[in-house]
Design an enzyme around this catalytic site. Sequence first.
Site, PDB file in Angstrom:
ATOM      1  N   LEU A 107       0.855  -1.193   0.000  1.00 59.68           N
ATOM      2  CA  LEU A 107       0.000   0.000   0.000  1.00 59.68           C
ATOM      3  C   LEU A 107       0.885   1.235   0.000  1.00 59.68           C
ATOM      4  O   LEU A 107       1.823   1.328   0.791  1.00 59.68           O
ATOM      5  CB  LEU A 107      -0.898   0.009   1.236  1.00 59.68           C
ATOM      6  CG  LEU A 107      -1.747   1.265   1.460  1.00 59.68           C
ATOM      7  CD1 LEU A 107      -2.762   1.440   0.334  1.00 59.68           C
ATOM      8  CD2 LEU A 107      -2.448   1.209   2.806  1.00 59.68           C
ATOM      9  N   ILE A 138       4.489  -0.981   3.241  1.00 57.87           N
ATOM     10  CA  ILE A 138       4.127   0.406   2.970  1.00 57.87           C
ATOM     11  C   ILE A 138       5.100   0.924   1.912  1.00 57.87           C
ATOM     12  O   ILE A 138       6.315   0.868   2.098  1.00 57.87           O
ATOM     13  CB  ILE A 138       4.193   1.277   4.239  1.00 57.87           C
ATOM     14  CG1 ILE A 138       3.314   0.670   5.351  1.00 57.87           C
ATOM     15  CG2 ILE A 138       3.764   2.699   3.908  1.00 57.87           C
ATOM     16  CD1 ILE A 138       1.848   0.505   4.972  1.00 57.87           C
ATOM     17  N   LYS A 139       4.546   1.414   0.806  1.00 55.86           N
ATOM     18  CA  LYS A 139       5.378   1.890  -0.299  1.00 55.86           C
ATOM     19  C   LYS A 139       5.795   3.338  -0.062  1.00 55.86           C
ATOM     20  O   LYS A 139       4.951   4.210   0.149  1.00 55.86           O
ATOM     21  CB  LYS A 139       4.613   1.780  -1.626  1.00 55.86           C
ATOM     22  CG  LYS A 139       4.338   0.352  -2.051  1.00 55.86           C
ATOM     23  CD  LYS A 139       3.478   0.275  -3.298  1.00 55.86           C
ATOM     24  CE  LYS A 139       4.254   0.580  -4.557  1.00 55.86           C
ATOM     25  NZ  LYS A 139       3.431   0.323  -5.774  1.00 55.86           N
ATOM     26  N   ILE A 140       7.106   3.563  -0.118  1.00 52.41           N
ATOM     27  CA  ILE A 140       7.679   4.899   0.059  1.00 52.41           C
ATOM     28  C   ILE A 140       8.636   5.144  -1.104  1.00 52.41           C
ATOM     29  O   ILE A 140       9.463   4.280  -1.417  1.00 52.41           O
ATOM     30  CB  ILE A 140       8.445   5.002   1.390  1.00 52.41           C
ATOM     31  CG1 ILE A 140       7.498   4.773   2.578  1.00 52.41           C
ATOM     32  CG2 ILE A 140       9.137   6.368   1.519  1.00 52.41           C
ATOM     33  CD1 ILE A 140       8.206   4.744   3.926  1.00 52.41           C
TER      34      ILE A 140
END
Length: 361
Positions: A107, A138-140
Amino acid sequence: MKPTQELHDAGQSLWLDNITRGMLDDGTLSRYLDELAVTGLTSNPTIFEKAISAGSDYDAQIAEVKATGASDEEVFFELALADLRRAADLFAPVFERTDGVDGWVSLEVSPLLVHDTEGTIAQATALHAAADRPNVFIKIPGTPAGLPAIEECIFAGIPVNVTLLFSPAQYLAAAEAYLRGVERRVQAGLNPVVASVASVFVSRWDTAVAEKVPTELRDRLGIAQAALAYRAYRDLLDSPRWGRLANAGARAQRLLWASTSTKNPDAPDVLYINALAAPFTVSTMPEATLLSFADHGQLGELMAADGGDAEAVLEELAGAGVDHVALAEDLQREGAASFEASWHSLVKTIAAVEAEVTDGA
């Protein structure tokens, strides 16, 4: 044996670059897991916008969440989390069987935070807690502001999918952020096992230079960049620095191939999947690409750990006027701008659906 299973058996994880509520409801995603060796998935705002606008699957939840006074952005995250929790549960047996190496879903933080380190950390922390599943990345983005956020999130124990990487140098910057976060955990006496992947985008390179290079050099730049990123990855895994962390119990941040659909209509539709077969990596595939590879893909030689002929290819492209170092920076900036535009479009779509549902009530 299907080509997808052969690729999986060669040591590469196959993740679907798509999610819709429909494929969760009708068993399509479960079938891909059982029949096509799919062991995870990724998502992004564009994927969710297409899913939301394709039918009425999300209408009731949009109206329900909006009725609580939530913003359109908050509505999106509720929709996405609902789908991704279900997907994470579906992949939970893979996650458990591989002891957390595989079976992940992803996400993305808001692309509007691309230049906001502290905002990224805060939202990543909140999304990780809200997901409430151990196998949610978690996409960063691996941008200048994203890199310190990645380090802090890894130190905090938040699994991170680093996105928007294009070149070996950008990959190494992301790997450095990951290593610093893990090293800090070791120094603090914390469990060093925090999962991460580093997502290198491939086909966008070739799209960017398609009209600028001779025919014989088309569709070669992205694969060459990926090959050199793979060399950097393998070199890192062989380094004393990583050896010390491995001895402390840490696990490697895996390299992931993104943007793997063929954009050139004259090229094979599984061009990048064939070329990027490599052990201990992840290949994300749009649904059409996955089905094409399952149908007629062929597993050939695996990627060379030394980069093969990639440097020679880059020299040829340089002779044709391609400055790949400058282009890498351009691609990352353009990618961030594209993600932001997709985000605005997604929010407008949610607002339009909510208005339509309200008017029709």
